[in-house]
Design a protein around this motif. Structure first.
Motif, PDB file in Angstrom:
ATOM      1  N   ASP A 105      -3.327 -12.035 -14.432  1.00 41.87           N
ATOM      2  CA  ASP A 105      -3.981 -12.572 -15.893  1.00 41.87           C
ATOM      3  C   ASP A 105      -4.056 -11.529 -16.595  1.00 41.87           C
ATOM      4  OD1 ASP A 105      -3.555 -15.080 -14.771  1.00 41.87           O
ATOM      5  OD2 ASP A 105      -5.483 -15.307 -14.115  1.00 41.87           O
ATOM      6  N   TYR A 106      -4.435 -10.466 -16.097  1.00 40.73           N
ATOM      7  CA  TYR A 106      -5.161  -9.545 -16.998  1.00 40.73           C
ATOM      8  C   TYR A 106      -4.592  -8.116 -17.107  1.00 40.73           C
ATOM      9  CZ  TYR A 106      -8.971 -12.781 -17.109  1.00 40.73           C
ATOM     10  OH  TYR A 106      -9.615 -13.871 -17.188  1.00 40.73           O
ATOM     11  N   GLY A 107      -3.526  -7.760 -16.087  1.00 45.09           N
ATOM     12  CA  GLY A 107      -2.791  -6.411 -15.927  1.00 45.09           C
ATOM     13  C   GLY A 107      -1.641  -6.230 -16.974  1.00 45.09           C
ATOM     14  N   SER A 108      -1.236  -5.265 -17.046  1.00 48.41           N
ATOM     15  CA  SER A 108       0.036  -4.792 -17.836  1.00 48.41           C
ATOM     16  C   SER A 108       1.107  -4.734 -16.924  1.00 48.41           C
ATOM     17  CB  SER A 108       0.195  -3.543 -18.539  1.00 48.41           C
ATOM     18  OG  SER A 108      -1.279  -3.362 -19.101  1.00 48.41           O
ATOM     19  N   ASP A 109       2.239  -4.996 -17.176  1.00 39.42           N
ATOM     20  CA  ASP A 109       3.505  -4.801 -16.076  1.00 39.42           C
ATOM     21  C   ASP A 109       4.004  -3.432 -15.955  1.00 39.42           C
ATOM     22  OD1 ASP A 109       3.593  -5.948 -18.744  1.00 39.42           O
ATOM     23  OD2 ASP A 109       5.673  -6.766 -18.510  1.00 39.42           O
ATOM     24  N   VAL A 110       3.803  -2.539 -17.012  1.00 38.60           N
ATOM     25  CA  VAL A 110       4.194  -1.304 -16.784  1.00 38.60           C
ATOM     26  C   VAL A 110       2.983  -0.391 -16.440  1.00 38.60           C
ATOM     27  CG1 VAL A 110       5.750   0.519 -17.718  1.00 38.60           C
ATOM     28  CG2 VAL A 110       5.644  -1.772 -18.386  1.00 38.60           C
ATOM     29  N   SER A 111       2.951   0.491 -15.423  1.00 35.70           N
ATOM     30  CA  SER A 111       1.942   1.573 -15.272  1.00 35.70           C
ATOM     31  C   SER A 111       2.073   2.786 -15.793  1.00 35.70           C
ATOM     32  CB  SER A 111       1.789   1.720 -13.500  1.00 35.70           C
ATOM     33  OG  SER A 111       0.911   2.711 -13.303  1.00 35.70           O
ATOM     34  N   ARG A 112       1.280   3.309 -16.343  1.00 40.15           N
ATOM     35  CA  ARG A 112       1.891   4.723 -17.168  1.00 40.15           C
ATOM     36  C   ARG A 112       1.278   5.764 -15.952  1.00 40.15           C
ATOM     37  NH1 ARG A 112      -1.205   4.997 -22.213  1.00 40.15           N
ATOM     38  NH2 ARG A 112      -3.003   4.033 -20.691  1.00 40.15           N
ATOM     39  N   PHE A 113       0.861   5.521 -14.792  1.00 40.94           N
ATOM     40  CA  PHE A 113       0.169   6.412 -13.945  1.00 40.94           C
ATOM     41  C   PHE A 113       1.511   7.004 -13.295  1.00 40.94           C
ATOM     42  CE2 PHE A 113      -1.575   7.667  -9.764  1.00 40.94           C
ATOM     43  CZ  PHE A 113      -2.502   8.509 -10.296  1.00 40.94           C
ATOM     44  N   SER A 114       1.844   8.249 -13.194  1.00 36.46           N
ATOM     45  CA  SER A 114       2.819   8.862 -12.773  1.00 36.46           C
ATOM     46  C   SER A 114       2.539   9.869 -11.664  1.00 36.46           C
ATOM     47  CB  SER A 114       3.884   9.482 -13.703  1.00 36.46           C
ATOM     48  OG  SER A 114       3.083  10.253 -14.620  1.00 36.46           O
ATOM     49  N   GLU A 115       1.253  10.114 -11.255  1.00 36.89           N
ATOM     50  CA  GLU A 115       0.648  10.977 -10.257  1.00 36.89           C
ATOM     51  C   GLU A 115       0.764  10.407  -9.093  1.00 36.89           C
ATOM     52  OE1 GLU A 115       0.204  13.365 -12.599  1.00 36.89           O
ATOM     53  OE2 GLU A 115       0.077  11.903 -14.148  1.00 36.89           O
ATOM     54  N   GLY A 116       0.848  10.976  -7.916  1.00 35.21           N
ATOM     55  CA  GLY A 116       0.733  10.674  -6.472  1.00 35.21           C
ATOM     56  C   GLY A 116      -0.362   9.740  -6.518  1.00 35.21           C
ATOM     57  N   LYS A 117      -0.136   8.522  -5.576  1.00 33.76           N
ATOM     58  CA  LYS A 117      -1.308   7.617  -5.254  1.00 33.76           C
ATOM     59  C   LYS A 117      -2.098   7.859  -4.192  1.00 33.76           C
ATOM     60  CE  LYS A 117       0.694   3.189  -6.967  1.00 33.76           C
ATOM     61  NZ  LYS A 117      -0.141   2.215  -7.687  1.00 33.76           N
ATOM     62  N   ARG A 118      -3.213   7.725  -4.162  1.00 32.40           N
ATOM     63  CA  ARG A 118      -4.074   7.984  -3.065  1.00 32.40           C
ATOM     64  C   ARG A 118      -3.792   7.184  -1.948  1.00 32.40           C
ATOM     65  NH1 ARG A 118      -8.937   6.943  -5.673  1.00 32.40           N
ATOM     66  NH2 ARG A 118      -9.023   4.684  -5.184  1.00 32.40           N
ATOM     67  N   VAL A 119      -3.872   7.691  -0.630  1.00 28.71           N
ATOM     68  CA  VAL A 119      -3.456   7.189   0.690  1.00 28.71           C
ATOM     69  C   VAL A 119      -4.750   7.345   1.560  1.00 28.71           C
ATOM     70  CG1 VAL A 119      -2.192   7.222   2.751  1.00 28.71           C
ATOM     71  CG2 VAL A 119      -1.082   7.604   0.509  1.00 28.71           C
ATOM     72  N   VAL A 120      -5.192   6.289   2.209  1.00 25.66           N
ATOM     73  CA  VAL A 120      -6.230   6.682   3.044  1.00 25.66           C
ATOM     74  C   VAL A 120      -5.870   6.321   4.564  1.00 25.66           C
ATOM     75  CG1 VAL A 120      -8.744   5.710   3.535  1.00 25.66           C
ATOM     76  CG2 VAL A 120      -8.025   5.754   1.142  1.00 25.66           C
ATOM     77  N   VAL A 121      -6.426   7.155   5.458  1.00 25.66           N
ATOM     78  CA  VAL A 121      -6.136   6.924   6.649  1.00 25.66           C
ATOM     79  C   VAL A 121      -6.713   5.773   7.506  1.00 25.66           C
ATOM     80  CG1 VAL A 121      -5.471   7.910   9.054  1.00 25.66           C
ATOM     81  CG2 VAL A 121      -5.110   9.330   6.774  1.00 25.66           C
ATOM     82  N   ASP A 122      -6.220   4.890   8.180  1.00 29.74           N
ATOM     83  CA  ASP A 122      -7.083   4.038   8.864  1.00 29.74           C
ATOM     84  C   ASP A 122      -7.546   4.257  10.098  1.00 29.74           C
ATOM     85  OD1 ASP A 122      -7.289   1.535   6.865  1.00 29.74           O
ATOM     86  OD2 ASP A 122      -5.312   1.924   6.863  1.00 29.74           O
ATOM     87  N   GLY A 123      -8.945   3.912  10.675  1.00 30.59           N
ATOM     88  CA  GLY A 123      -8.980   4.111  12.009  1.00 30.59           C
ATOM     89  C   GLY A 123      -9.101   2.849  12.639  1.00 30.59           C
ATOM     90  N   ASP A 124      -9.146   2.734  13.883  1.00 33.16           N
ATOM     91  CA  ASP A 124      -9.438   1.479  14.629  1.00 33.16           C
ATOM     92  C   ASP A 124     -10.859   0.984  14.627  1.00 33.16           C
ATOM     93  OD1 ASP A 124      -9.378  -0.645  16.362  1.00 33.16           O
ATOM     94  OD2 ASP A 124      -8.496   0.185  17.981  1.00 33.16           O
ATOM     95  N   ILE A 125     -11.060   0.007  13.882  1.00 33.56           N
ATOM     96  CA  ILE A 125     -12.748  -0.242  13.604  1.00 33.56           C
ATOM     97  C   ILE A 125     -13.040  -1.381  14.538  1.00 33.56           C
ATOM     98  CG2 ILE A 125     -12.554   0.414  11.457  1.00 33.56           C
ATOM     99  CD1 ILE A 125     -13.211  -2.358  10.420  1.00 33.56           C
ATOM    100  N   GLY A 126     -12.128  -1.817  15.671  1.00 35.27           N
ATOM    101  CA  GLY A 126     -12.494  -2.768  16.517  1.00 35.27           C
ATOM    102  C   GLY A 126     -11.381  -3.873  16.688  1.00 35.27           C
ATOM    103  N   PRO A 127     -11.656  -4.963  17.625  1.00 32.87           N
ATOM    104  CA  PRO A 127     -10.482  -5.782  17.862  1.00 32.87           C
ATOM    105  C   PRO A 127     -10.463  -6.958  16.775  1.00 32.87           C
ATOM    106  CG  PRO A 127     -12.068  -5.712  19.560  1.00 32.87           C
ATOM    107  CD  PRO A 127     -12.866  -4.998  18.530  1.00 32.87           C
ATOM    108  N   LEU A 128     -11.432  -7.192  15.913  1.00 42.21           N
ATOM    109  CA  LEU A 128     -11.385  -8.507  15.118  1.00 42.21           C
ATOM    110  C   LEU A 128     -10.851  -7.951  13.689  1.00 42.21           C
ATOM    111  CD1 LEU A 128     -14.900  -9.905  16.208  1.00 42.21           C
ATOM    112  CD2 LEU A 128     -12.546 -10.400  17.053  1.00 42.21           C
ATOM    113  N   ILE A 129     -11.107  -6.934  13.145  1.00 44.50           N
ATOM    114  CA  ILE A 129     -10.792  -6.607  11.826  1.00 44.50           C
ATOM    115  C   ILE A 129      -9.980  -5.455  11.687  1.00 44.50           C
ATOM    116  CG2 ILE A 129     -11.826  -5.966   9.301  1.00 44.50           C
ATOM    117  CD1 ILE A 129     -14.311  -6.858  10.431  1.00 44.50           C
ATOM    118  N   GLN A 130      -8.915  -5.789  10.873  1.00 41.81           N
ATOM    119  CA  GLN A 130      -7.571  -5.005  10.546  1.00 41.81           C
ATOM    120  C   GLN A 130      -8.083  -4.456   9.387  1.00 41.81           C
ATOM    121  OE1 GLN A 130      -5.114  -4.000  12.369  1.00 41.81           O
ATOM    122  NE2 GLN A 130      -4.759  -2.392  10.922  1.00 41.81           N
ATOM    123  N   THR A 131      -7.918  -2.831   9.234  1.00 43.76           N
ATOM    124  CA  THR A 131      -7.996  -2.370   8.008  1.00 43.76           C
ATOM    125  C   THR A 131      -6.997  -1.770   7.643  1.00 43.76           C
ATOM    126  OG1 THR A 131      -8.610  -0.148   8.961  1.00 43.76           O
ATOM    127  CG2 THR A 131     -10.508  -1.480   8.621  1.00 43.76           C
TER     128      THR A 131
END
Ligand SMILES: Cc1cc2nc3c(=O)[nH]c(=O)nc-3n(C[C@H](O)[C@H](O)[C@H](O)COP(=O)(O)O)c2cc1C
Ligand code: SF4
Ligand code: SF4
Ligand code: FES
Lengths: 422, 750
Positions: free
Chosen positions: B117-143
């Motif tokens: 509803d509110y976004g644009s279709d073209v992103s002007r962002f051309s830098e690298g995206k942030r990546v976050v490494v996931d740890g195992d936080i338990g048997p119920l929740i996947q991160t």
């Protein structure tokens, strides 16, 4: 010069209780303890003095103090902001070092006016020496029986604690500072509610800058009108300016408001021989940059600087000569905000990194023609959309650097190197 | 507060002064996008998605944190607002992966919806995206923390609702990371709610991971039956299987939250250990047969053994406390119809003359409003998570909470006092309290209390009950086999009356309230569960009973049921070795969510539910099985076409628990007392078969806790076996007490 906060600067051991008292220090506080001054009288004097908050926003101090619900029964607090982290400023540090008692007396007076029996001074983490000075001064006053509970059976109580920060610029923002004192992560709160209603530990709180507090005792001793007359209209009194950068004698100067910038520059020894003034940031890194021509015509007061297109801020004058690359300078500033953003709100967390990365790319020689528009667009989208003013502070320099020095940026993008040979 | 008028997009709207703007726009159906705002959590105002234009304000204002005032004029969709919304959306997306097709939240993602509803279709962002490494936080929740938008809903959930800040923000600026503070990851009993509050695919259900898209599933409302709350849930099903469970709003029951047990127990439904076909035992050999044959066999067995011999009083019915209201009703009706009153669902009580009979007379929501709570013998956080949530709310708004327990537990609110006493001392302590309370009102002191000298502790407990305007006394599960259980209930009843306190009896859980209401207890001529097993009956009908978990003395029960001349019909959802050993017929019955029925919660609220899925092909709902069995026995009054007809036959008179009036026993004894409790995720067969739940720290609870002195007395050391359970030496247990929490079958007497 040096009439208020730096009054005793030339005296030996100017930071001691003895020297402070010899020059009339704590006379207002003693009057209060004797019941000879009312909160209303004090607020009236402050209003007459034209003292405006020295922390950056310039909000009239007398008015701010009058907002506190002084008759409400709950605990209230006064807090002094000695976090001084704005690039370019170092005045509060010297007040703490050379006149700590003025801060203590100013806070105690504030406590009395706002019926707050407890105060905190939040001191920047790196300020070890000022911190020790202030603590030493506190010991002296407690020993002299000037602070504590029901001081000298006056019915007035005021206890003052120091709190050492841990090196985050954002903790200078008043509500992040309160969170930090409470032992939480330093993140600004959204407003309303304002601290005067819901502040430290949820209680009504007033926060002022070190210089604001330190100015209060002298204003009350000499009278509000005396102070107002030192300065110019709308900018009462004198002000500490930290002049740094490409000057011969960088220093703090306590001078009357309204002094021409060029006189201030001269006091700082002027620009190095063979160099020319290129640009001035008059109020600290968060305020817009000005060109030399505009700066040389400017007077150093709220209206004067605003007329020139910038802000007085904390009075941190960053002087740049013609060896300065404006692209590199802006990149450095952008990095600062990127690094210091607390990260809680979207535009600032994401936008400051974006700004810095685009600038860094330009510096690395990979700039693109539409990067300038992109930078302007991104800073415009941060502006006004954030929880605290750090977002605006990050956006503002971008706009002013690009407006005043656009060709330098275009040159860098086109040639992959700076136009300035420095 | 007074009603005021404000103008939104040119229309006058009335609202309460001080309300946040977003509450008004929500009520009026005006759409304002948001990520961080959640109606049950504090305001954070950090996402900045809800910015609107308030006339007179220099900057756009967040609707979630802007209190309204008279005459305010607001625009929610002018150019200024759209510019802010687009700006914020763009910032949110620059570091967010744009790979919705491979994200587990796809199709139910608030970010995806708002971006449409509110976004644009073209992103002007051309830098690298942030990546976050996931740890195992338990048997119920996947991160998938690269997708996190830092709205802090999960953080606030922990701090405000869960009562333990498991997720927190570390680092700052772009490096702000939302992650568990503790190395052990997420372990609390309400943690799954963080999945519901997370607007994006950063926190998703681990057991459900990559199974299906939301639009592929059917959503059917249901009721969770593991505890006394009866939380409202939505079961999401696909091709006849429950695939996921999420909370359903019901402010008077579970608000917006559910326990992890309610959320993840469904996994047990697909467990390989399900009993899937009717079986009969012929000459000691199990044989799979058709339903007709099995029921015929069962009917014949009953007729031959007891009905035709005129020994209906040698037939008994036992049921577990998870049975539905309708199942309880039909089984007791069948028994009473053939002339037996040997009926009981109270299988875990050693002495049925000595039970915790006490009324509950406060509503769930009412718990929030009390100013004082006295908890006796309970670890409510793990036993009744949603009741505990209400108590926590009461505590946060200032209620004082006193506890008398046999062991220190980890409460998620402040206690006024935590009194750790031996089970044998509780009655005495309450007697002291009662005496003080009677003295305070100059009432006559009964003989039994006359010689007591009250301790300081008792004095404090009494004073707080006397001072409070609105207190509740809670009696919990640990009192069930207390040698003085009925005296304790009597004392509490008396104390409550003297101090105008309400009472809450959470000593029997699951659907026990329905067991009481349908009188699934022995009639005047009937035997109780213990008596049936002690006497040895000739025929039994057992409804979803798992002897190693359900009986207080499994070995004895199994022995009694295994007697050669006893004909045993077992109806179970899961296979069980002991059941196979003593039964003659095993009938596979539908488990949770596979049958229609009703649950009665602690406040007496009857909540009916339909089946969300049908049971596996040869598995039948128990109410139907009972109806057909009754038909085969040619009993009148079983003409039910569906379970609703059964429900309407049961009149809800609000079962009264009559407090016993036996002589008070308050003598302090010196013997060692064992309190046995199924660990929280072992309370019923379904939970025990839910693998993710079992893998959690709570699921793994299996220990016999005692202090050093008690261990010495019992001659055991750390990790030794005590009743087959590893010993854990802790000084937080009262002297002379062993507190057993077990998730495995029990051997020996409890
Ligand atoms: C990012 C940020 C950093 C700030 N740092 C400081 C500071 O170091 N010292 C200070 O006095 N005010 C600082 N301020 C301003 C304070 O929030 C506040 O306005 C001031 O302490 C009020 O005191 P005054 O009225 O005496 O100026 C900062 C504001 C922002 C947004
Ligand atoms: S503007 Fe930046 S520093 Fe201020 S609250 Fe938002 S993220 Fe934090
Ligand atoms: S994990 Fe989800 S709920 Fe938690 S902060 Fe991130 S986006 Fe918000
Ligand atoms: S919903 Fe208002 S700022 Fe996030």
């Amino acid at each position: 010069m040096n009439e208020v906060c730096f009054k005793n600067l030339d005296k030996k051991k100017c930071y001691s209780l003895k020297v402070y008292e010899q020059s009339g220090g704590y006379s207002i506080w003693r009057k209060i303890l004797k019941g000879e001054l009312t909160p209303e009288e004090i607020i009236d004097e402050l209003k007459a003095s034209g003292l405006r908050g020295r922390g950056g926003a310039g909000f009239p101090t007398g008015l701010k103090w009058s907002f506190m619900p002084r008759n409400a029964s709950m605990q209230k607090y006064v807090v002094c902001n000695s976090d001084e982290g704005e690039p370019g400023t170092c005045k509060d540090r010297d007040i703490l070092r050379y006149n700590p008692h003025a801060v203590i007396e100013g806070m105690a007076i504030g406590g009395f006016v706002m019926n707050a029996s407890v105060g905190y001074n939040y001191i920047r983490g790196e300020f070890m020496e000022p911190f020790k000075r202030f603590e030493g001064a506190l010991k002296e006053v407690y020993k002299a029986g000037l602070l504590g509970k029901n001081i000298g059976a006056s019915g007035v109580s005021f206890d003052l604690h120091t709190h050492l920060g841990a090196g985050a610029y954002i903790c200078g923002e008043e509500t992040a500072l309160l969170e930090s004192i409470e032992g939480k992560k330093g993140q600004p709160r959204f407003k309303p509610p304002f601290p005067a209603n819901v502040g430290l530990f949820g209680q009504p709180t007033t926060i002022n800058n070190t210089e604001s507090f330190a100015s209060v005792p002298e204003i009350l001793s000499q009278g509000g009108q005396w102070f107002a007359d030192i300065g110019v209209e709308n900018s009462g009194g004198c002000k500490l300016f930290s002049v740094t950068g490409h000057v011969q004698k960088p220093s703090n100067f306590e001078v009357p408001m309204g002094i021409p910038f060029k006189d201030l520059l001269e006091m700082a020894g002027g620009i190095k021989k063979g160099r020319k003034l290129k640009a001035v940031i008059p109020g600290g890194s968060s305020t817009p940059v000005l060109t030399a021509e505009v700066a040389m015509e400017m007077t150093m007061d709220y209206d004067g600087i605003e007329k020139a297109g910038s802000m007085l801020g904390a009075g941190s004058v960053i002087v740049m000569d013609d060896s300065t690359c404006m692209v590199a300078t802006l990149t450095r500033l952008a990095h600062f905000y990127y690094d210091e953003s607390c990260g809680q709100c979207t535009p600032c967390r994401e936008g400051t990194g974006w700004l810095y990365r685009v600038l860094k790319r330009i510096m690395d020689g990979d700039g693109k023609a539409d990067d300038i528009d992109l930078l302007l667009g991104v800073s415009d989208k941060i502006m006004g959309n954030t929880i605290c003013a750090l977002g605006d502070a990050a956006a503002m320099p971008v706009e002013s650097f690009l407006r005043n020095f656009r060709p330098e940026f275009e040159y860098y993008i086109k040639h992959g190197k700076s136009m300035v040979k420095g | 507060m007074a009603d005021i008028e404000i103008e939104i997009d040119g229309n006058l709207v009335s609202a309460k002064a001080g309300e946040m703007l977003i509450a008004v726009t929500d009520r009026e159906g005006i759409s304002v996008p948001r990520f961080c705002y959640h109606k049950k959590l504090s305001v954070a105002a950090n996402c900045r998605m809800c910015l609107v234009d308030v006339e007179g304000a220099p900057k756009p204002q967040p609707a979630c944190s802007t209190p309204i005032n008279e005459g305010m004029k607001v625009h929610t969709n002018n150019e200024k607002v759209k510019a802010s919304q687009k700006a914020v959306m763009e910032f949110l997306l620059i570091n967010h992966p744009l790979d919705c097709p491979i994200c587990d939240q796809g199709g139910e993602c608030e970010l995806q919806d708002v971006a449409m509803d509110y976004g644009s279709d073209v992103s002007r962002f051309s830098e690298g995206k942030r990546v976050v490494v996931d740890g195992d936080i338990g048997p119920l929740i996947q991160t998938d923390m690269t997708r996190c938008i830092h709205c802090t809903r999960c953080v606030r959930f922990g701090a405000e609702i869960g009562g333990i800040m498991e997720m927190g923000g570390t680092g700052r600026g772009e490096d702000l990371k939302i992650e568990p503070f503790l190395a052990e990851g997420i372990q609390s009993e309400l943690s799954g709610n963080m999945i519901d509050v997370c607007p994006v695919g950063a926190l998703t259900s681990k057991p459900f991971r990559y199974e299906l898209r939301t639009w592929q599933m059917n959503s059917v409302s249901n009721i969770a039956r593991h505890d006394l709350t009866g939380s409202n849930i939505v079961t999401q099903t696909y091709k006849g299987r429950v695939k996921r469970i999420v909370a359903k709003d019901n402010d008077s029951v579970n608000e917006t939250w559910i326990s992890d047990r309610d959320r993840f127990s469904y996994e047990g439904l697909a467990h390989e250990n399900r009993l899937l076909s009717p079986q009969i035992k012929v000459k000691g050999e199990w044989r799979e047969v058709s339903w007709d044959e099995a029921l015929e066999f069962a009917m014949r067995g009953l007729t031959d053994k007891v009905l035709n011999t005129g020994e209906a009083n040698k037939l008994g019915a036992l049921a577990s406390n998870t049975a539905t209201l309708e199942e309880f009703h039909l089984l007791q009706k069948l028994l009473r119809e053939v002339g037996s009153e040997n009926i009981d669902y109270r299988l875990n009580i050693k002495d049925l003359e000595n039970t915790v009979t006490l009324e509950s007379n406060i509503k769930l929501a009412g718990l929030e409003g009390v100013d004082h709570v006295l908890i006796i013998g309970s670890n409510p956080r793990l036993e009744q998570p949603m009741i505990n949530h209400r108590l926590r709310k009461a505590s946060l708004s200032g209620a004082s909470i006193d506890v008398i327990n046999v062991m220190a537990f980890d409460f998620n609110y402040q206690l006024n006092s935590e009194n750790i006493v031996t089970p044998n001392q509780i009655a005495f302590m309450l007697a002291e309290v009662l005496k003080l309370i009677l003295q305070a009102s100059n009432a006559e002191i009964p003989e039994a209390l006359s010689k007591i000298e009250a301790s300081d502790t008792a004095k404090q407990l009494a004073d707080r009950l006397l001072d409070a305007d609105n207190s509740v006394i809670i009696l919990g599960e640990h009192m069930v086999n207390n040698p003085q259980a009925s005296s304790i209930a009597q004392l509490i009843n008396e104390i409550a009356q003297q101090t105008n306190s309400t009472t809450l009896n959470i000593s029997a859980t699951a659907n026990s309230m329905a067991g009481d209401l349908t009188e699934f207890v022995p009639g005047k001529k009937g035997l109780d569960a213990n008596a049936m097993l002690a006497t040895g009956l000739k025929a039994y009908i057992l409804l979803d009973v798992y002897p190693h978990f359900d009986f207080h003395h499994p070995a004895q029960a199994i022995k009694a049921l295994s007697k050669k001349d006893a004909f045993v019909i077992s109806m179970n959802s899961f296979k069980d070795e002991a059941v196979a050993q003593y039964s003659d017929v095993m009938l596979p019955i539908a488990s949770f969510y596979e049958t229609s029925g009703s649950h009665i919660n602690i406040e007496g609220k009857v909540q009916s539910f339909c089946a969300s899925v049908s049971a596996p092909s040869d598995v039948k709902p128990a109410w139907k099985v009972l109806k057909v069995l009754a038909d085969l026995l040619q009993l009148p009054g079983f003409h039910f076409a569906n379970s609703m007809q059964v429900t309407s036959e049961i009149s809800n008179q609000g079962h009264k628990q009559n407090v016993s009036n036996k002589k008070l026993d308050i003598k302090v004894k010196r013997s060692v007392n064992v309190i046995w409790q199924k660990s929280p995720y072992a309370v019923d067969a379904l939970s025990r078969h839910a693998s993710a739940l079992q893998a959690t720290k709570i699921g793994q609870m299996h220990s016999a806790s005692m202090n050093k002195a008690t261990a010495k007395k019992l001659e055991v050391a750390e990790n030794d076996n005590y009743l087959g359970v590893p010993v854990s030496i802790r000084e937080s247990v009262a002297n002379n007490c062993v507190f057993v929490n077990t998730n495995k079958p029990i051997r020996g007497e409890l």
